[in-house]
Every structure is written in structure tokens, then in C-alpha cells.
Design an enzyme around this catalytic site. Structure first.
Site, mmCIF file in Angstrom:
data_model
loop_
_atom_site.group_PDB
_atom_site.id
_atom_site.type_symbol
_atom_site.label_atom_id
_atom_site.label_comp_id
_atom_site.label_asym_id
_atom_site.label_seq_id
_atom_site.Cartn_x
_atom_site.Cartn_y
_atom_site.Cartn_z
ATOM 1 N NE ARG A 89 38.802 86.550 4.921
ATOM 2 C CZ ARG A 89 37.964 87.332 4.243
ATOM 3 N NH1 ARG A 89 38.296 87.848 3.094
ATOM 4 N NH2 ARG A 89 36.768 87.614 4.745
ATOM 5 N NE ARG A 128 27.502 91.258 4.117
ATOM 6 C CZ ARG A 128 28.835 91.247 4.181
ATOM 7 N NH1 ARG A 128 29.534 92.232 3.658
ATOM 8 N NH2 ARG A 128 29.476 90.273 4.781
ATOM 9 N NE ARG A 134 28.530 86.698 2.007
ATOM 10 C CZ ARG A 134 29.613 87.427 2.279
ATOM 11 N NH1 ARG A 134 29.800 88.572 1.652
ATOM 12 N NH2 ARG A 134 30.496 86.996 3.160
ATOM 13 N NE ARG A 146 31.703 85.767 7.479
ATOM 14 C CZ ARG A 146 30.749 86.553 6.985
ATOM 15 N NH1 ARG A 146 29.480 86.349 7.309
ATOM 16 N NH2 ARG A 146 31.055 87.549 6.190
#
Ligand code: ADP
Length: 197
Positions: A89, A128, A134, A146
Site C-alpha cells: 500500500r 458494505r 466495520r 481512506r
């Protein structure tokens, strides 16, 4: 060995498509997000540090993630290859991965990036969040953080693999089957080039 880096912004479908790839190609799935969430949920001191970072949509330090990857690669010595999902990442992680694989006489075969625009990502992640539980999937400003961390710190990893001639981008919009079919085409082509003799 076929070592795939599946790449893309949060919510681009890396985890979902990894399942299809495992079924078809039998590679070992190594998701740093999954590994970090397992540590986070263990309640350890390290887990609490990780929770603070993940829940705010920030990256975990390179060395911490690298340690986890190293352990899990060593655990799977007989693997036909790995799918690295959510890793590397940062360009530091990418260079580290090259060195670590070289110690095993291996290398990254292909970096496959799923291309999905930011608006679609926001919609998918919020959707999601309704089922994933989450914390980082349920708050719009954390999701935006993010996505912006992705653009600033992660996107340069594309150039890293592009310079090695290993980068392929796939349209990540469409049905799961349509996207998987594009992924398969790219992987089959790369396998012919890398592993046919
Ligand atoms: P997503 O692709 O939806 O962002 P992941 O499950 O891959 O989800 O990652 C969740 C979180 O875990 C990231 O937002 C980050 O905080 C942390 N994380 C995962 N992989 C890495 C990594 N390679 N380096 C640093 N942090 C990571």
C-alpha cells in the site's frame, strides 16, 4: 510460482475477486486487512494500536504490516503462488516485498489494478458497512479519508510496478462475473508469458 498483487482503492472489489481467483487458480490469499483485523480483534496491546489507525481510515506502519506478511509467506512454503490483497500500500512496502520475495528466489509476476471511480467507491463501501460491521465502512468522513490516503500514499505503487512492466489495469465496474472475466484474461495472458516454459 505466480505471485499476484491485486490492487485498487478501498471498495474496488479486491477481496471479493480474490475469492474467485483462489477458486480458479489455487493461489494462497494473503489479505493484510484481514490479518490486521484479526490482530485488532484479539484485544492485544498491538491490536489496540491497530484499531485506532484502522478505525480512523489511516494506514498501519509499514514495518508492522511487513512483519505479518513475512510470517504468512514463510508459513506457506508449498504455495503455488500468492495473492497479495491490500499489500503493498506504499512504495516502501513494494520495495520491501521485492526484496523479501527475492530471498525466496521469487518475484511479483503481475500487478492487477481494479479501476473504480471515487463516487462508486463511496456508495459501495457504505453499502458494505450495513453488513460488514466495520467501523471504517460506516462513516462518510472516514471513508473519504481512506480514499484520499489511497490517492496520496497508495496510488504511486502503480508507477512502481509500471516501471517493471508488471502493471495491468482492469475496469472494476460491472457485474462480478464481468470483472472476473477481465481479471482472468489478464492473468491467463501473464501466465503464458511468465510460466509457460
Ligand atoms: P479496504 O481495501 O476496503 O480499505 P482492507 O481490508 O484492505 O480494506 O484494509 C483495511 C484497513 O487496514 C486499511 O484502511 C488500513 O488501515 C489497514 N491496512 C490494510 N493493509 C495495509 C497495508 N498494507 N499497510 C498499511 N495499512 C494497511
Amino acid at each position: 510460482m505466480f505471485n499476484l498483487v491485486i490492487f485498487g482503492p478501498p471498495g474496488s472489489g479486491k477481496g471479493t475477486q480474490s475469492e474467485n481467483i483462489i477458486n480458479k487458480y489455487g493461489l494462497v490469499h494473503l489479505s493484510t486487512g484481514d490479518l490486521l483485523r484479526a490482530e485488532k480483534n484479539s484485544g492485544s496491546e498491538l491490536g489496540n494500536k491497530i484499531k485506532e489507525l484502522i478505525d480512523n481510515g489511516n494506514l498501519v506502519p509499514d514495518s508492522m504490516v511487513e512483519e505479518m506478511v513475512k510470517k504468512n509467506v514463510a508459513k506457506n512454503k508449498d504455495a503455488a503462488g500468492f495473492i497479495f490483497d491490500g499489500f503493498p500500500r506504499t512504495t516502501t512496502q513494494a520495495a520491501w516485498l521485492d526484496n523479501m520475495l527475492a530471498e525466496h528466489g521469487q518475484s511479483v509476476t503481475l500487478m492487477l489494478a481494479l479501476d473504480v471511480d471515487d463516487n462508486e467507491l463511496r456508495t459501495r463501501i457504505l453499502e458494505r458497512g450495513k453488513v460488514s460491521g466495520r467501523a471504517d465502512d460506516q462513516n462518510v468522513s472516514i471513508i473519504d479519508n481512506r480514499i484520499s490516503v489511497y490517492h496520496q500514499q497508495t496510488q504511486p505503487v502503480m508507477d512502481f510496478y509500471s516501471a517493471q512492466g508488471k502493471f495491468v489495469s482492469v475496469d472494476g465496474i460491472g457485474s462480478l462475473d464481468e470483472v472476473f472475466s477481465r481479471i482472468s484474461t489478464a492473468m491467463d495472458q501473464s501466465m503464458l508469458q511468465c510460466c509457460s516454459n
